[in-house]
Design a protein around this motif. Sequence first.
Motif, PDB file in Angstrom:
ATOM      1  N   ASN A 197      45.738  13.260  10.467  1.00 28.17           N
ATOM      2  CA  ASN A 197      45.279  13.630   9.125  1.00 28.17           C
ATOM      3  C   ASN A 197      45.334  12.464   8.142  1.00 28.17           C
ATOM      4  OD1 ASN A 197      48.014  13.399   8.726  1.00 28.17           O
ATOM      5  ND2 ASN A 197      48.326  15.478   7.973  1.00 28.17           N
ATOM      6  N   ALA A 198      45.563  11.267   8.666  1.00 23.95           N
ATOM      7  CA  ALA A 198      45.612  10.084   7.808  1.00 23.95           C
ATOM      8  C   ALA A 198      45.339   8.842   8.652  1.00 23.95           C
ATOM      9  CB  ALA A 198      46.972   9.972   7.119  1.00 23.95           C
ATOM     10  N   LEU A 199      45.077   7.745   7.955  1.00 21.34           N
ATOM     11  CA  LEU A 199      44.882   6.450   8.609  1.00 21.34           C
ATOM     12  C   LEU A 199      45.809   5.432   7.968  1.00 21.34           C
ATOM     13  CD1 LEU A 199      40.958   6.308   8.585  1.00 21.34           C
ATOM     14  CD2 LEU A 199      42.415   7.059  10.480  1.00 21.34           C
ATOM     15  N   ILE A 200      46.315   4.520   8.784  1.00 21.76           N
ATOM     16  CA  ILE A 200      47.048   3.357   8.285  1.00 21.76           C
ATOM     17  C   ILE A 200      46.229   2.132   8.676  1.00 21.76           C
ATOM     18  CG2 ILE A 200      49.174   2.014   8.374  1.00 21.76           C
ATOM     19  CD1 ILE A 200      50.637   4.552   9.222  1.00 21.76           C
ATOM     20  N   ILE A 201      45.925   1.291   7.699  1.00 19.84           N
ATOM     21  CA  ILE A 201      45.030   0.160   7.947  1.00 19.84           C
ATOM     22  C   ILE A 201      45.703  -1.147   7.544  1.00 19.84           C
ATOM     23  CG2 ILE A 201      42.786  -0.869   7.425  1.00 19.84           C
ATOM     24  CD1 ILE A 201      41.725   1.916   6.833  1.00 19.84           C
TER      25      ILE A 201
END
Length: 204
Positions: A197-201
Amino acid sequence: MQRHPETEKIYLEIGFRSPYPNDSLKTIELFGVPGEKRGSGESVVSEKVKRFFDDLMVSKIFRESRRLPDCDFEYLKIWLYDTETTNKERGYRIPTIDNRDLKINPTTSASKLEGIYVLDNELTDREYERWKKNARSLFAPLFGQFIAPPDASSAFSDRSIADNPLVKLMKPAFEVLETMTDAVDPYARMKQRLFFNALIIQVD
């Protein structure tokens, strides 16, 4: 009867090279992509899963980067992140997030993504403002890529509901609706069952 080798679910890293050789952004790597470990010991990501992430995320980022003349991002690492899963349960490592990182909030409440976290690059002043502007412009459109249609099949997963005579009567209509949805959006079911439910970039 032919027996198929057993598969073990694992999470892998896959890389994508830009189709635009003259652009600044050259490579995007995804971490935490569902794969399988075959009986032969080979670890693979299915072509369908690769296309899903390429069409909805990777190609979108490469195209958007071309529209940002002052964006000098060259290399992205993207972790698929479920905020409700503990590190022990996750099955792969993710970077630590803190208040120095940039959080991009959803542009639509319908998105299955609840946030995008861009790791701090230790920039300051004008450099930081330019970096933040480019990060928001490049990644915010991803929220619109993960809007899932209603999942009609979920109504039949609850036994008490599925046994209802009226629901049984309507089941063929729901199945037709699902078929039509799949025809319009081939990734509809994958969006409905999204495991993150999220992204880390990380930007380099």
